[in-house]
Write an enzyme that holds these catalytic residues in place. Structure first.
Site, PDB file in Angstrom:
ATOM      1  N   HIS A 202     -16.604   0.675  -3.024  1.00 43.15           N
ATOM      2  CA  HIS A 202     -16.056   2.030  -3.205  1.00 43.15           C
ATOM      3  C   HIS A 202     -14.661   2.152  -2.598  1.00 43.15           C
ATOM      4  O   HIS A 202     -14.246   3.235  -2.193  1.00 43.15           O
ATOM      5  CB  HIS A 202     -16.963   3.102  -2.577  1.00 43.15           C
ATOM      6  CG  HIS A 202     -18.404   2.957  -2.932  1.00 43.15           C
ATOM      7  ND1 HIS A 202     -18.975   3.596  -4.017  1.00 43.15           N
ATOM      8  CD2 HIS A 202     -19.392   2.215  -2.376  1.00 43.15           C
ATOM      9  CE1 HIS A 202     -20.261   3.272  -4.088  1.00 43.15           C
ATOM     10  NE2 HIS A 202     -20.536   2.427  -3.114  1.00 43.15           N
TER      11      HIS A 202
ATOM     12  N   SER B  43      14.290   0.012  -7.282  1.00 43.63           N
ATOM     13  CA  SER B  43      14.369   1.333  -7.897  1.00 43.63           C
ATOM     14  C   SER B  43      15.836   1.670  -8.138  1.00 43.63           C
ATOM     15  O   SER B  43      16.717   1.210  -7.410  1.00 43.63           O
ATOM     16  CB  SER B  43      13.747   2.354  -6.945  1.00 43.63           C
ATOM     17  OG  SER B  43      14.277   3.638  -7.203  1.00 43.63           O
TER      18      SER B  43
ATOM     19  N   LYS C 202      12.896   0.656  -2.124  1.00 42.13           N
ATOM     20  CA  LYS C 202      11.736   0.270  -2.939  1.00 42.13           C
ATOM     21  C   LYS C 202      11.726  -1.204  -3.331  1.00 42.13           C
ATOM     22  O   LYS C 202      12.740  -1.807  -3.594  1.00 42.13           O
ATOM     23  CB  LYS C 202      11.688   1.114  -4.225  1.00 42.13           C
ATOM     24  CG  LYS C 202      11.342   2.570  -4.004  1.00 42.13           C
ATOM     25  CD  LYS C 202       9.921   2.775  -3.481  1.00 42.13           C
ATOM     26  CE  LYS C 202       8.883   2.588  -4.551  1.00 42.13           C
ATOM     27  NZ  LYS C 202       8.936   3.647  -5.557  1.00 42.13           N
TER      28      LYS C 202
ATOM     29  N   GLU D 137       1.818  -4.161 -12.693  1.00 43.41           N
ATOM     30  CA  GLU D 137       1.611  -2.900 -13.415  1.00 43.41           C
ATOM     31  C   GLU D 137       1.677  -3.130 -14.921  1.00 43.41           C
ATOM     32  O   GLU D 137       0.896  -2.568 -15.695  1.00 43.41           O
ATOM     33  CB  GLU D 137       2.662  -1.871 -12.991  1.00 43.41           C
ATOM     34  CG  GLU D 137       2.494  -1.418 -11.539  1.00 43.41           C
ATOM     35  CD  GLU D 137       3.738  -0.708 -11.026  1.00 43.41           C
ATOM     36  OE1 GLU D 137       4.189   0.248 -11.665  1.00 43.41           O
ATOM     37  OE2 GLU D 137       4.267  -1.126  -9.986  1.00 43.41           O
TER      38      GLU D 137
END
Ligand code: ARG
Length: 457
Positions: free
Chosen positions: A156, A277, A283, A290
């Site tokens: 979980h 970024s 970043k 992704e």
């Protein structure tokens, strides 16, 4: 390009319809397989005296020249041709005249395309398996370096029990091994030859299907000519196997995305495998993972495309089936691209062992071991479970961990507790003692790595 089937028609095809109908923009990639199939067919026609030996030889030589010319760039595909099969046959006829027109004796594009796709996908399967093997090798290497790297195992997404990073990696290695099995299995079932099925009803010529099948490296000819030209189940099976590879890569990607967040910081990607970024200078984004997660949806879509395309089709060939290629080719291309990017990303990432160890120390992931300690001293598990639960609640209230809880507090809950409790709940002990087969202890994981490496041989 003039149509081969022009005889029956009084007009030329409408340009838009031609473009709509044509598949050469996406089936040209099968040119080598188409030529390979045609060579085997021409050889068989000659051997069975359906065409003369001389014509057979001319056709084979002509096809070999066409192949060479495509590969050295002197022959370009005519994108107005209907498909790769028509293009190559027309080119052969341009070069050989009447002899070229004999190639299509006892054959239809329906069995021709069915054999071409199989030949093409057979090669792609071998390539995907090769890529998966490289990925698994990297997993084994990383696992060997992290047999003692304690990290929290989750359920979980809550810290559950201590494992090692090697144990986690070896879980993925097993999934990818099964993916290889599935690819091999799909490849085996795919490896039967439809050539000789004709349009759907075989042929009156005395062909030798056994010979073509052997010549092209198939296990045997397909048993039924209608089936030979009608099904694309082999594309569905492969798309399914590929969808599962993507699903495994996607779950792994999701974990990598989590692991390189500031909240986890379990790993750091190499600069060559991350992106920045346009506005936020701090970043470093895990775009590769992704994209893999995103592309997984697309490949699932390819599988659904194939299933939906087939489900309403009466036997035998229907033009709907031309839609098989873009779907299965996209699945094949995408999975290869993803593995080719994922593997070196994994190979170059830095593992932050200390952060993994620290995370493991914070979430009471040794609570099960604390309960097991009482069980080993004679207490029934359910009672031990309850007592440990109370200890955890007490620790949380007082800002303590099971490691820092004083022995007198332990003893208040049960007289069975003694000083050796601290050793029993030590994270390294917790991992090392999980020696059950398949478990996270170094001995167990080393066995898993050995098994995996043997499977790769
Ligand atoms: N381009 C077609 C396909 O990919 C080849 C088979 C065409 N057969 C036919 N009867 N029109 O499915």
């Amino acid at each position: 390009m003039a149509k081969m089937w022009a005889g029956r028609f009084s007009k030329e095809i409408d340009e838009t319809v031609n473009a709509f109908n044509s598949s050469i923009t996406f089936d040209a990639r099968m040119y080598k397989n188409d030529i390979e199939g045609s060579i085997a067919h021409a050889r068989m026609l000659g051997d069975c005296n359906i065409i003369s030996k001389e014509d057979s030889k001319k056709i084979i030589d002509g096809l070999k020249e066409i192949l060479a010319d495509i590969e050295n760039g002197t022959l370009e595909f005519d994108m107005t041709a209907e498909d790769i099969h028509m293009f190559i046959e027309a080119e052969l006829t341009n070069r050989l005249g009447d002899v070229g027109k004999r190639l299509h004796t006892a054959r239809s594009r329906n069995d021709q395309v069915a054999v071409d796709i199989r030949l093409y996908l057979r090669e792609q399967i071998a390539e995907i398996i090769g890529l998966l093997k490289e990925l698994i090798e990297i997993l084994c290497r990383l696992a060997k370096e992290n047999v003692e790297t304690v990290m929290p195992g989750y359920t979980h997404l809550q810290r559950a029990q201590p494992i090692t990073f090697a144990h986690h990696l070896m879980a993925y290695a097993q999934m990818f091994l099964r993916d290889i099995d599935r690819l091999e299995d799909a490849g085996k079932r795919m490896n039967y030859c439809p050539l000789g099925s004709g349009a759907l009803a075989g042929t009156t010529y005395p062909i030798n299907r056994q010979q073509i099948a052997e010549d092209l490296g198939f296990a045997a000819p397909m048993v039924n000519s209608l089936d030979g030209v009608s099904d694309r189940d082999f594309c569905v099976e492969l798309a399914c196997a590929i969808s599962l590879i993507m699903t495994h890569l996607s779950r792994f990607s999701e974990e990598i995305i989590l692991w390189c967040s500031w909240e986890f910081k379990f790993i750091e990607l190499d600069d060559a495998y991350a992106t920045g970024s346009s506005i936020m200078p701090q970043k470093k984004n895990p775009d590769i993972t992704e994209l893999i997660r995103g592309k997984t949806g697309r490949v699932t879509g390819d599988l659904v495309t194939l299933l939906s395309m087939l489900k309403g089709l009466p036997l035998a060939y229907n033009k709907d089936m031309q839609e098989d290629k873009e779907a299965i080719f996209d699945a094949v291309d995408t999975v290869m691209l993803c593995i080719k990017t994922f593997t070196p990303m994994l190979a170059t990432m830095r593992v932050n062992k200390e952060n993994m160890r620290n995370a493991a120390a914070k979430g009471f992931i040794n609570a099960t071991d604390c309960a097991d300690y009482l069980v080993k001293k004679g207490m029934p598990f359910r009672d031990a479970y309850k007592i440990t639960g109370r200890l955890v609640a007490y620790c949380i209230e007082n800002g303590l961990t099971l490691e820092t809880l004083p022995i007198k507090e332990y003893k208040k809950m049960s007289e069975l507790f003694a000083d050796d409790i601290y050793d029993a709940i030590n994270l390294e002990t917790c991992v090392n003692q999980r020696t059950s087969e398949g478990g996270p202890s170094p001995v167990s994981v080393i066995n898993q790595i050995e098994y995996t490496e043997n499977r790769l041989k």
